[in-house]
Design a protein around this motif. Structure first.
Motif, PDB file in Angstrom:
ATOM      1  N   MET A 198       9.519  74.358  55.268  1.00 27.55           N
ATOM      2  CA  MET A 198      10.007  75.621  54.754  1.00 27.55           C
ATOM      3  C   MET A 198      11.166  75.354  53.793  1.00 27.55           C
ATOM      4  O   MET A 198      12.028  74.541  54.070  1.00 27.55           O
ATOM      5  CB  MET A 198      10.469  76.486  55.916  1.00 27.55           C
ATOM      6  N   THR A 199      11.169  76.021  52.665  1.00 29.53           N
ATOM      7  CA  THR A 199      12.241  75.842  51.693  1.00 29.53           C
ATOM      8  C   THR A 199      13.266  76.954  51.839  1.00 29.53           C
ATOM      9  O   THR A 199      12.958  78.057  52.256  1.00 29.53           O
ATOM     10  CB  THR A 199      11.697  75.832  50.257  1.00 29.53           C
ATOM     11  N   SER A 200      14.489  76.623  51.461  1.00 23.63           N
ATOM     12  CA  SER A 200      15.573  77.599  51.541  1.00 23.63           C
ATOM     13  C   SER A 200      15.760  78.269  50.190  1.00 23.63           C
ATOM     14  O   SER A 200      15.238  77.821  49.177  1.00 23.63           O
ATOM     15  CB  SER A 200      16.862  76.897  51.951  1.00 23.63           C
ATOM     16  N   GLN A 201      16.535  79.336  50.173  1.00 27.51           N
ATOM     17  CA  GLN A 201      16.821  80.014  48.908  1.00 27.51           C
ATOM     18  C   GLN A 201      17.531  79.094  47.918  1.00 27.51           C
ATOM     19  O   GLN A 201      17.148  79.061  46.753  1.00 27.51           O
ATOM     20  CB  GLN A 201      17.623  81.286  49.151  1.00 27.51           C
ATOM     21  N   PRO A 202      18.559  78.319  48.335  1.00 27.22           N
ATOM     22  CA  PRO A 202      19.189  77.409  47.368  1.00 27.22           C
ATOM     23  C   PRO A 202      18.214  76.363  46.840  1.00 27.22           C
ATOM     24  O   PRO A 202      18.207  76.069  45.649  1.00 27.22           O
ATOM     25  CB  PRO A 202      20.326  76.761  48.166  1.00 27.22           C
ATOM     26  N   GLN A 203      17.366  75.831  47.710  1.00 26.34           N
ATOM     27  CA  GLN A 203      16.385  74.847  47.263  1.00 26.34           C
ATOM     28  C   GLN A 203      15.390  75.511  46.311  1.00 26.34           C
ATOM     29  O   GLN A 203      15.027  74.934  45.284  1.00 26.34           O
ATOM     30  CB  GLN A 203      15.654  74.233  48.442  1.00 26.34           C
ATOM     31  N   LEU A 260      14.615  74.420  42.422  1.00 25.43           N
ATOM     32  CA  LEU A 260      13.258  74.142  41.958  1.00 25.43           C
ATOM     33  C   LEU A 260      12.844  75.102  40.847  1.00 25.43           C
ATOM     34  O   LEU A 260      12.163  74.701  39.892  1.00 25.43           O
ATOM     35  CB  LEU A 260      12.274  74.193  43.120  1.00 25.43           C
ATOM     36  N   ALA A 261      13.256  76.350  40.936  1.00 26.06           N
ATOM     37  CA  ALA A 261      12.948  77.323  39.881  1.00 26.06           C
ATOM     38  C   ALA A 261      13.673  76.954  38.587  1.00 26.06           C
ATOM     39  O   ALA A 261      13.100  77.065  37.498  1.00 26.06           O
ATOM     40  CB  ALA A 261      13.338  78.729  40.328  1.00 26.06           C
ATOM     41  N   ALA A 262      14.918  76.506  38.696  1.00 21.12           N
ATOM     42  CA  ALA A 262      15.674  76.094  37.512  1.00 21.12           C
ATOM     43  C   ALA A 262      15.043  74.865  36.875  1.00 21.12           C
ATOM     44  O   ALA A 262      14.964  74.766  35.640  1.00 21.12           O
ATOM     45  CB  ALA A 262      17.137  75.827  37.880  1.00 21.12           C
ATOM     46  N   VAL A 263      14.592  73.932  37.692  1.00 25.05           N
ATOM     47  CA  VAL A 263      13.901  72.747  37.178  1.00 25.05           C
ATOM     48  C   VAL A 263      12.637  73.173  36.441  1.00 25.05           C
ATOM     49  O   VAL A 263      12.370  72.726  35.325  1.00 25.05           O
ATOM     50  CB  VAL A 263      13.575  71.755  38.319  1.00 25.05           C
ATOM     51  N   GLY A 319      17.722  68.269  49.644  1.00 27.10           N
ATOM     52  CA  GLY A 319      17.929  67.481  48.435  1.00 27.10           C
ATOM     53  C   GLY A 319      16.853  66.426  48.273  1.00 27.10           C
ATOM     54  O   GLY A 319      16.333  66.220  47.174  1.00 27.10           O
ATOM     55  N   ARG A 320      16.512  65.778  49.374  1.00 27.61           N
ATOM     56  CA  ARG A 320      15.436  64.774  49.326  1.00 27.61           C
ATOM     57  C   ARG A 320      14.111  65.428  48.943  1.00 27.61           C
ATOM     58  O   ARG A 320      13.317  64.859  48.189  1.00 27.61           O
ATOM     59  CB  ARG A 320      15.310  64.054  50.669  1.00 27.61           C
ATOM     60  N   ALA A 321      13.868  66.618  49.444  1.00 27.93           N
ATOM     61  CA  ALA A 321      12.617  67.324  49.128  1.00 27.93           C
ATOM     62  C   ALA A 321      12.565  67.718  47.652  1.00 27.93           C
ATOM     63  O   ALA A 321      11.481  67.802  47.066  1.00 27.93           O
ATOM     64  CB  ALA A 321      12.480  68.556  50.016  1.00 27.93           C
ATOM     65  N   ALA A 322      13.715  67.950  47.038  1.00 27.68           N
ATOM     66  CA  ALA A 322      13.768  68.330  45.627  1.00 27.68           C
ATOM     67  C   ALA A 322      13.726  67.119  44.697  1.00 27.68           C
ATOM     68  O   ALA A 322      13.537  67.264  43.490  1.00 27.68           O
ATOM     69  CB  ALA A 322      15.036  69.145  45.355  1.00 27.68           C
ATOM     70  N   ARG A 323      13.885  65.927  45.254  1.00 22.85           N
ATOM     71  CA  ARG A 323      13.960  64.703  44.442  1.00 22.85           C
ATOM     72  C   ARG A 323      12.766  64.507  43.506  1.00 22.85           C
ATOM     73  O   ARG A 323      12.963  64.156  42.346  1.00 22.85           O
ATOM     74  CB  ARG A 323      14.146  63.498  45.347  1.00 22.85           C
ATOM     75  N   PRO A 324      11.520  64.706  43.937  1.00 20.57           N
ATOM     76  CA  PRO A 324      10.401  64.496  43.004  1.00 20.57           C
ATOM     77  C   PRO A 324      10.467  65.411  41.771  1.00 20.57           C
ATOM     78  O   PRO A 324      10.207  64.970  40.655  1.00 20.57           O
ATOM     79  CB  PRO A 324       9.158  64.798  43.854  1.00 20.57           C
ATOM     80  N   ALA A 325      10.834  66.656  41.976  1.00 21.94           N
ATOM     81  CA  ALA A 325      10.941  67.581  40.844  1.00 21.94           C
ATOM     82  C   ALA A 325      12.060  67.151  39.906  1.00 21.94           C
ATOM     83  O   ALA A 325      11.916  67.211  38.669  1.00 21.94           O
ATOM     84  CB  ALA A 325      11.181  69.007  41.345  1.00 21.94           C
ATOM     85  N   LEU A 326      13.162  66.690  40.470  1.00 20.65           N
ATOM     86  CA  LEU A 326      14.280  66.221  39.646  1.00 20.65           C
ATOM     87  C   LEU A 326      13.912  64.949  38.891  1.00 20.65           C
ATOM     88  O   LEU A 326      14.281  64.788  37.721  1.00 20.65           O
ATOM     89  CB  LEU A 326      15.515  66.001  40.519  1.00 20.65           C
ATOM     90  N   ALA A 327      13.159  64.068  39.536  1.00 18.17           N
ATOM     91  CA  ALA A 327      12.711  62.835  38.870  1.00 18.17           C
ATOM     92  C   ALA A 327      11.765  63.161  37.720  1.00 18.17           C
ATOM     93  O   ALA A 327      11.847  62.544  36.645  1.00 18.17           O
ATOM     94  CB  ALA A 327      12.046  61.901  39.876  1.00 18.17           C
ATOM     95  N   ASP A 328      10.888  64.135  37.909  1.00 17.85           N
ATOM     96  CA  ASP A 328       9.991  64.560  36.829  1.00 17.85           C
ATOM     97  C   ASP A 328      10.785  65.135  35.664  1.00 17.85           C
ATOM     98  O   ASP A 328      10.485  64.862  34.496  1.00 17.85           O
ATOM     99  CB  ASP A 328       8.993  65.605  37.328  1.00 17.85           C
ATOM    100  N   ALA A 332      23.370  69.690  33.914  1.00 24.70           N
ATOM    101  CA  ALA A 332      24.520  69.507  34.812  1.00 24.70           C
ATOM    102  C   ALA A 332      24.526  70.558  35.920  1.00 24.70           C
ATOM    103  O   ALA A 332      24.810  70.246  37.083  1.00 24.70           O
ATOM    104  CB  ALA A 332      25.824  69.545  34.024  1.00 24.70           C
ATOM    105  N   GLY A 333      24.200  71.782  35.568  1.00 26.75           N
ATOM    106  CA  GLY A 333      24.152  72.852  36.569  1.00 26.75           C
ATOM    107  C   GLY A 333      23.096  72.598  37.630  1.00 26.75           C
ATOM    108  O   GLY A 333      23.327  72.817  38.826  1.00 26.75           O
ATOM    109  N   ILE A 334      21.939  72.130  37.186  1.00 29.05           N
ATOM    110  CA  ILE A 334      20.872  71.808  38.139  1.00 29.05           C
ATOM    111  C   ILE A 334      21.297  70.657  39.039  1.00 29.05           C
ATOM    112  O   ILE A 334      21.092  70.701  40.256  1.00 29.05           O
ATOM    113  CB  ILE A 334      19.568  71.475  37.394  1.00 29.05           C
ATOM    114  N   CYS A 335      21.915  69.642  38.452  1.00 28.97           N
ATOM    115  CA  CYS A 335      22.366  68.490  39.247  1.00 28.97           C
ATOM    116  C   CYS A 335      23.423  68.902  40.273  1.00 28.97           C
ATOM    117  O   CYS A 335      23.376  68.452  41.428  1.00 28.97           O
ATOM    118  CB  CYS A 335      22.906  67.393  38.331  1.00 28.97           C
TER     119      CYS A 335
END
Length: 81
Positions: free
Chosen positions: A1-6, A10-13, A57-66, A43-46
């Motif tokens: 399950m994802t949280s609102q901040p996550q 992901l939406a910003a990415v 954060g770990r769950a968001a890592r693939p999207a950030l790497a892309d 910078a804001g996304i980071c």
């Protein structure tokens, strides 16, 4: 399950990936690009990603790497221009 901040990260990415995809198309068609403010968006996304709990954060890592790969590819295309 994802949280609102996550979800927000992901939406910003996703939104920024759309902007970068458009920039790539414009670049390939010879248009001038104005990427002013891109650094602030990234910078804001980071910052938001860094504020996530570790598991989220770990769950968001693939999207950030892309996103990083897409930014680096656009940078390389601009450098060759």
């Amino acid at each position: 399950m994802t949280s609102q901040p996550q979800n927000a990260v992901l939406a910003a990415v996703d939104e920024l990936q759309g902007v970068l995809s458009l920039a790539e198309v414009l670049l390939h068609t010879g248009k001038t690009l104005d990427l002013q403010g891109l650094d602030k968006e990234v910078a804001g996304i980071c910052e938001a990603a860094a504020a996530l709990p570790p598991d989220q954060g770990r769950a968001a890592r693939p999207a950030l790497a892309d996103l990083l790969r897409q930014v680096e590819a656009l940078h390389g295309q601009l450098a060759r221009r």
